[in-house]
Design a protein around this motif. Sequence first.
Motif, mmCIF file in Angstrom:
data_model
loop_
_atom_site.group_PDB
_atom_site.id
_atom_site.type_symbol
_atom_site.label_atom_id
_atom_site.label_comp_id
_atom_site.label_asym_id
_atom_site.label_seq_id
_atom_site.Cartn_x
_atom_site.Cartn_y
_atom_site.Cartn_z
ATOM 1 N N PHE A 339 102.108 41.605 -29.791
ATOM 2 C CA PHE A 339 101.367 40.857 -28.779
ATOM 3 C C PHE A 339 100.617 39.714 -29.455
ATOM 4 O O PHE A 339 100.392 39.710 -30.668
ATOM 5 N N HIS A 340 100.264 38.707 -28.639
ATOM 6 C CA HIS A 340 99.589 37.513 -29.135
ATOM 7 C C HIS A 340 98.127 37.511 -28.709
ATOM 8 O O HIS A 340 97.805 37.858 -27.567
ATOM 9 N N THR A 341 97.251 37.102 -29.625
ATOM 10 C CA THR A 341 95.836 37.078 -29.313
ATOM 11 C C THR A 341 95.126 36.105 -30.234
ATOM 12 O O THR A 341 95.672 35.676 -31.259
ATOM 13 N N GLU A 342 93.896 35.756 -29.879
ATOM 14 C CA GLU A 342 93.032 35.001 -30.780
ATOM 15 C C GLU A 342 92.327 35.997 -31.700
ATOM 16 O O GLU A 342 92.075 37.137 -31.324
ATOM 17 N N ILE A 343 92.024 35.544 -32.907
ATOM 18 C CA ILE A 343 91.352 36.393 -33.878
ATOM 19 C C ILE A 343 90.133 35.669 -34.425
ATOM 20 O O ILE A 343 90.210 34.500 -34.795
ATOM 21 N N ASP A 344 89.012 36.366 -34.466
ATOM 22 C CA ASP A 344 87.820 35.860 -35.136
ATOM 23 C C ASP A 344 87.464 36.883 -36.204
ATOM 24 O O ASP A 344 87.085 38.010 -35.901
ATOM 25 N N GLU A 345 87.634 36.500 -37.466
ATOM 26 C CA GLU A 345 87.447 37.466 -38.548
ATOM 27 C C GLU A 345 85.985 37.808 -38.805
ATOM 28 O O GLU A 345 85.690 38.706 -39.583
ATOM 29 N N ILE A 347 83.276 39.789 -37.555
ATOM 30 C CA ILE A 347 83.103 40.886 -36.604
ATOM 31 C C ILE A 347 81.637 40.963 -36.175
ATOM 32 O O ILE A 347 80.747 41.167 -37.006
ATOM 33 N N ALA A 348 81.407 40.772 -34.897
ATOM 34 C CA ALA A 348 80.064 40.960 -34.343
ATOM 35 C C ALA A 348 80.061 42.312 -33.637
ATOM 36 O O ALA A 348 80.557 42.445 -32.521
ATOM 37 N N PHE A 349 79.531 43.323 -34.295
ATOM 38 C CA PHE A 349 79.601 44.673 -33.744
ATOM 39 C C PHE A 349 78.920 44.774 -32.382
ATOM 40 O O PHE A 349 79.354 45.527 -31.525
ATOM 41 N N ASN A 350 77.861 43.968 -32.197
ATOM 42 C CA ASN A 350 77.173 44.033 -30.909
ATOM 43 C C ASN A 350 77.950 43.332 -29.799
ATOM 44 O O ASN A 350 77.518 43.302 -28.658
ATOM 45 N N GLN A 351 79.127 42.771 -30.123
ATOM 46 C CA GLN A 351 79.978 42.158 -29.102
ATOM 47 C C GLN A 351 81.242 42.967 -28.819
ATOM 48 O O GLN A 351 82.028 42.607 -27.946
ATOM 49 N N LEU A 352 81.442 44.044 -29.551
ATOM 50 C CA LEU A 352 82.684 44.804 -29.400
ATOM 51 C C LEU A 352 82.843 45.398 -28.004
ATOM 52 O O LEU A 352 83.954 45.647 -27.549
ATOM 53 N N ASP A 353 81.717 45.627 -27.317
ATOM 54 C CA ASP A 353 81.788 46.183 -25.965
ATOM 55 C C ASP A 353 82.137 45.126 -24.926
ATOM 56 O O ASP A 353 82.468 45.451 -23.790
ATOM 57 N N ALA A 358 87.686 40.863 -30.153
ATOM 58 C CA ALA A 358 86.989 41.414 -31.310
ATOM 59 C C ALA A 358 87.571 42.761 -31.714
ATOM 60 O O ALA A 358 87.583 43.119 -32.897
ATOM 61 N N VAL A 359 88.066 43.518 -30.739
ATOM 62 C CA VAL A 359 88.694 44.811 -31.040
ATOM 63 C C VAL A 359 89.929 44.603 -31.905
ATOM 64 O O VAL A 359 90.125 45.272 -32.923
ATOM 65 N N TRP A 360 90.772 43.643 -31.529
ATOM 66 C CA TRP A 360 92.003 43.404 -32.295
ATOM 67 C C TRP A 360 91.678 42.791 -33.652
ATOM 68 O O TRP A 360 92.384 43.069 -34.642
ATOM 69 N N SER A 361 90.630 41.988 -33.724
ATOM 70 C CA SER A 361 90.202 41.434 -35.008
ATOM 71 C C SER A 361 89.809 42.549 -35.960
ATOM 72 O O SER A 361 90.160 42.541 -37.144
#
Length: 561
Positions: A339-345, A347-353, A358-361
């Motif tokens: 699958f295709h997605t954007e990635i931001d390496e 990781i902002a843990f407070n944004q995972l929800d 961010a999950v795929w990153s």
Amino acid sequence: MARSVGIGFQDFEQMITTNNFYIDKTSFIKEWWEYNDVVTLITRPRRFGKTLNLDMVEHFFSVNYSGRSNLFHNLSIWQEEKYRKLQGTYPVISLSFANVKETSFQSTKKRICQIIEKLYNKYDFLLECDCLNEKEKETYQKISADMEDYLATDSLNALSDYLMRYYGKKVIILLDEYDTPLQEAYVHGYWDDLSSFIRSLFNAAFKTTSFLERAIMTGITRVSKESIFSDLNNLEVVTTTSEKYEASFGFTQEEVWDALKEYGLYENREQVRTWYDGFTFGTKTDIYNPWSIINYLNKKKFSAYWANTSSNSLVGKLIREGSANTKVIMEDLLSGKTFHTEIDEQIAFNQLDYDENAVWSLLLACGYLRLINCCMDEEWGIEKYELAITNKEVRLTFRQLITGWFSKFTPAYNDFIKALLADDKKAMNTYMNRVAFTTFSYFDTGKHPSKESEPERFYHGFILGLMVDLAERYSITSNRESGFGRYDVLLEPLSDADDAIIMEFKVHDPTDEDTLADTLQKALEQIERKKYSAILEAKGFTSDHIRKYGFAFEGKTILIG
């Protein structure tokens, strides 16, 4: 004669002196030193040689090993004349957060303070020298597991100062698994408290000072600069997509092939590739998991060795509690699709929800996903990454993880599977209601659950379970087009002995349906009206070999017909 293969060695000296299987990674020392970065953060998946490499760096530079140059005589770094002169010449502070896995902020802070206290005890000869004045010696002796925050957050900075005075040289700091306590903080809900404490500790220790020569931090994830490294403007971050140190962590294919020849296993190289290859660092493809390779050389059989070493609590939480779309993507990945997605390496843990990307990153950083391709969206200028499950070993890891979600709560799930295969609707209703009652909240414990999302999250988690338990009998898909719409779940048998199965899920709407039975009827009517069986009929399935089930939800109550 082949070298012995020891499992779990993380001590460089022990590795070298016992003639254990070891792949020379000392070129990392030269590469790191010549890049001349003040603070280097290197992220790699778990069990990829980070700890052993940092111990190697400590043995090379530390004054504590000034008489142990013999450890490097047969390694590549010793071919460099100028580097021989560097061996054993720097004060080195080395510590690890690998075992800081507590469930509360207070216990985590105390564990970190204990680690720092032991570090201070190692250098307590400083109390006998004239480098420290009396007030500094008093402060030194206040370092403990229960010390106040102001002492704790400045402790590494202060120790660097003391050691520089004693040895007359700036200090090298090595911190292994810096992000382990941060991951635990997210899983257990004390992220804000810990991130504030860690930020103060790191900013004091690693920002440009007159005490610090160089520093290396290692971890699995690149935690966002805003949350941890906000004041560090001297930080060089090396992630899995960076070209620095591409071959320094993990084994290259050439290294693995040579190892297989040494142990008489070269004829199994293609199976080894299927099981353990798939990692890419920078432009270097075909990187192998070293922990798995070492275990394979030792035991000479294929198994999911790496899966059994990792704490999967964070990965499990993200997938289990993720949106329905997250689970649909997991279904595709488990069936071998990409699958295709954007990635931001970062990781902002407070944004995972909140941020699905961010999950795929994070799964990419952890090694559970691999990069297939990267391309630029010409219209928006955004990079899109094509991702897949890394290899067979990781696929088995996910199977074990998903199986555990249900077996942990109730044996009724297995009973439901048996009833489904037997077309026993009465038993299906009995057992599915037991499953739903115990697992609904388990699949919907995110920060922002909604009444409408609960059944959707539940049944997609349930589908992942079906994919694992019935993978040998059925090809299982969900949310795919057939006829005039998109069915919820379709089980296509791999053998003529089994029937095909279509499932449609509906949540009871009291404004449209009087009873749950009415909701069930609407689900069954939708299967017929939208001709969901068309895709099966096109493959030659006759109507008497296609079973159709409606699932009606009302709270934690389910009616199946």
